[in-house]
Design an enzyme around this catalytic site. Structure first.
Site, short mmCIF file in Angstrom:
data_model
loop_
_atom_site.label_atom_id
_atom_site.label_comp_id
_atom_site.label_asym_id
_atom_site.label_seq_id
_atom_site.Cartn_x
_atom_site.Cartn_y
_atom_site.Cartn_z
N TYR A 115 0.81 -1.22 0.00
CA TYR A 115 0.00 0.00 0.00
C TYR A 115 0.84 1.27 0.00
O TYR A 115 0.39 2.31 -0.47
CB TYR A 115 -0.91 0.03 1.24
CG TYR A 115 -2.22 -0.69 1.07
CD1 TYR A 115 -2.26 -2.04 0.72
CD2 TYR A 115 -3.43 -0.03 1.29
CE1 TYR A 115 -3.47 -2.70 0.60
CE2 TYR A 115 -4.63 -0.68 1.15
CZ TYR A 115 -4.65 -2.02 0.82
OH TYR A 115 -5.85 -2.67 0.69
N LYS B 118 3.45 -15.53 2.10
CA LYS B 118 3.68 -16.18 0.81
C LYS B 118 5.18 -16.39 0.66
O LYS B 118 5.83 -15.94 -0.30
CB LYS B 118 3.10 -15.27 -0.30
CG LYS B 118 3.10 -15.90 -1.69
CD LYS B 118 2.07 -17.02 -1.87
CE LYS B 118 2.25 -17.67 -3.25
NZ LYS B 118 1.44 -18.88 -3.40
N ASP C 72 -2.53 -18.45 0.05
CA ASP C 72 -3.52 -19.07 -0.84
C ASP C 72 -4.23 -20.22 -0.14
O ASP C 72 -5.45 -20.36 -0.22
CB ASP C 72 -2.87 -19.52 -2.17
CG ASP C 72 -1.58 -20.30 -2.00
OD1 ASP C 72 -1.09 -20.41 -0.86
OD2 ASP C 72 -1.05 -20.81 -3.00
N ASP D 231 -6.17 -7.24 3.97
CA ASP D 231 -7.31 -6.60 3.30
C ASP D 231 -8.21 -7.68 2.69
O ASP D 231 -9.43 -7.68 2.86
CB ASP D 231 -6.79 -5.65 2.22
CG ASP D 231 -7.93 -4.97 1.47
OD1 ASP D 231 -8.87 -4.49 2.12
OD2 ASP D 231 -7.88 -4.94 0.23
#
Ligand code: IPM
Ligand code: MG
Length: 373
Positions: A155, A205, A237, A261
Site C-alpha cells: 500500500y 507467501k 492461498d 485486506d
C-alpha cells in the site's frame, strides 16, 4: 503549577473525551449516525462523557475542499481521543487521478496517525448462522481476529506509479517491510492471542516472496517472548481455502496489509454479511480509529437500507480500546445479539430466512432500546 491553579482547573475537562466523527461517503453518514447514537448512549450509561465533532473525509472532502482529507482534519484527529469513521469512495470520484481519490484520505489518516495495527474481529452471532453462504454447522462458533498490518507493505512502498519504459506503459508498486514494522504488529497479535485461545496463525507467501520470508523469521523471533502461544505459519492461498473449509480452526491471524485486506473481507463474508464486521486501527500515538470494514456501498446510499451493525460494533471497540471501558462495550454487543435473536434483520441479513427487513435507522433504534434495558 501551584495548588490553587490546579484546583481551579475544571476537573471534567480531563474526563470528557473528544471523538472526531468522519462520516465520509455513500452509506458512511447513515451508519455512522447510528453508531454514534449507540456510542453516546452506552458511554453515558457508564458515566463517560464524550464530546463529538465532525470532519470531512473522502469524496465529501474532495467536493468541499478539493482534496480527500485536509491538514486541519489530520490535526484534529491527532488531538482527539478517537476517530469514528463511516466509509469513503463512490463512482462520482472514480475518474480522478489516483492521488486525489477518496481512498487516499483514509490511507493518509492511517499513515499519519501511525495506526499500524488493524484489528478485525469476525464472529458469528448465533442468530445469523444461517445467513452465511456456508452451512450453519461450519460457521456456528466462528471467532476470528484478523490482525492486519496497516501502514506498510504494498500500500505504501516506494517506488510506485506509472512510467513509460521503452515506449510501453508500465506501472509498479513495491512490497517492502522492515523488521521493526513486522515485530511490532507481531507483538500486537501475540498479545491478543494470549488473551484468547493462545494460538496465532501467521499468513504469508514465503514460498515466493522474500518479504514474507522476513516475516517468518521476525515472527519466529518475537514468538520467543510468547512461549505460551502456539504459532503456525500458513501460506495465504491455502489460508483463503482453509477459511472456507474449517474456519473454526483459526483464532488470531496476523498478516501484512494486502493479505489482511483480502482475508478480512473473506472472514466477514463467512460470518454472514460484510455489514457485521467492525474494526479498530491502533498505533503508538494513542489515538484509535474505528470504522466498519464494509465500504461506502453507493448503490444503496441514502435509501435507509444499510446495515449499521458494523458501525455499532465499531463503537463497542472504541469503548474498549480508546476509553478502557469493556463493560459498556459488552453491553452493546449483547444488545446487538438480542436484536438479532428477536428476528430483526437489515436487508443484507435476510437471506432466505423469510424474515422481514428493517431500515438502517430502525436497526439503530432497536439496538438503543435494548441498551436501555
Ligand atoms: C479496507 C478498505 C480500504 C483498504 C480501502 C477503502 C482503501 O478496503 O479498509 O479494507 O484497502 O484498506
Ligand atoms: Mg478492504
Amino acid at each position: 503549577m501551584n495548588r490553587r491553579a490546579q484546583a481551579s482547573q475544571p476537573r471534567s475537562a480531563k474526563r470528557i473525551a473528544r471523538i472526531l466523527i468522519l462520516p465520509g461517503d455513500g452509506i458512511g453518514p447513515e451508519v455512522a449516525e447510528q453508531g454514534v447514537r449507540v456510542l453516546d448512549a452506552a458511554a453515558k450509561g457508564a458515566g463517560i462523557e464524550l464530546a463529538f465533532e465532525e470532519g470531512l473525509i473522502g469524496g465529501a472532502s474532495i467536493d468541499a475542499n478539493g482534496s480527500p482529507i485536509t491538514d486541519d482534519v489530520i490535526e484534529r484527529a491527532r488531538s482527539a481521543r478517537a476517530v469514528f469513521l463511516g466509509a469513503v469512495g463512490g463512482p462520482k470520484w472514480d475518474g480522478l487521478p489516483f492521488a486525489q481519490r477518496p481512498e487516499r484520505g483514509l490511507l493518509r489518516i492511517r499513515k499519519e496517525l501511525g495506526l499500524f495495527a488493524n484489528l478485525r474481529p469476525a464472529t458469528v452471532f448465533s442468530a445469523l448462522a444461517d445467513a452465511s453462504t456456508l452451512r450453519p454447522e461450519v460457521v456456528t462458533g466462528i471467532d476470528l481476529l484478523v490482525v492486519r498490518e496497516l501502514t506498510g507493505g504494498l500500500y505504501f512502498g516506494e517506488p510506485r506509479g506509472d512510467a513509460l519504459v521503452g515506449g510501453l506503459r508500465e506501472s509498479r508498486n513495491t512490497m517492502v517491510y522492515n523488521e521493526v514494522e513486522i515485530a511490532r504488529i507481531a507483538r500486537v497479535a501475540f498479545e491478543a492471542a494470549r488473551l484468547r485461545r493462545k494460538e496465532l496463525t501467521h499468513v504469508h507467501k514465503a514460498n515466493v516472496l522474500e518479504v514474507s520470508q522476513l516475516w517468518v523469521t521476525v515472527v519466529e523471533e518475537v514468538a520467543k517472548d510468547y512461549s505460551d502461544v502456539i504459532l503456525h505459519h500458513q501460506l495465504v492461498d491455502s489460508m483463503a481455502m482453509l477459511l472456507l473449509r474449517e474456519p473454526r480452526n483459526y483464532d488470531v491471524i496476523v498478516t501484512s496489509n494486502l493479505f489482511g485486506d483480502i482475508l478480512s473481507d473473506e472472514a466477514a463474508m463467512i460470518t454472514g454479511s460484510l455489514g457485521m464486521l467492525p474494526s479498530a486501527s491502533l498505533g503508538e500515538g494513542g489515538v484509535g480509529l474505528y470504522e466498519p470494514v464494509h465500504g461506502s456501498a453507493p448503490d444503496i446510499a441514502g435509501k435507509d437500507a444499510a446495515n449499521p451493525l458494523a458501525a455499532i460494533l465499531s463503537a463497542a471497540m472504541l469503548l474498549e480500546h480508546s476509553l478502557a471501558a469493556p463493560e459498556p462495550a459488552a453491553r452493546i454487543r449483547a444488545a446487538v445479539g438480542s436484536v438479532l435473536d428477536d428476528g430483526h434483520r437489515t436487508i443484507d441479513l435476510v437471506g432466505d430466512s423469510g424474515l422481514a427487513s428493517v431500515g438502517c435507522a430502525a436497526m439503530g433504534e432497536l439496538v438503543l432500546q435494548r441498551l436501555g434495558k
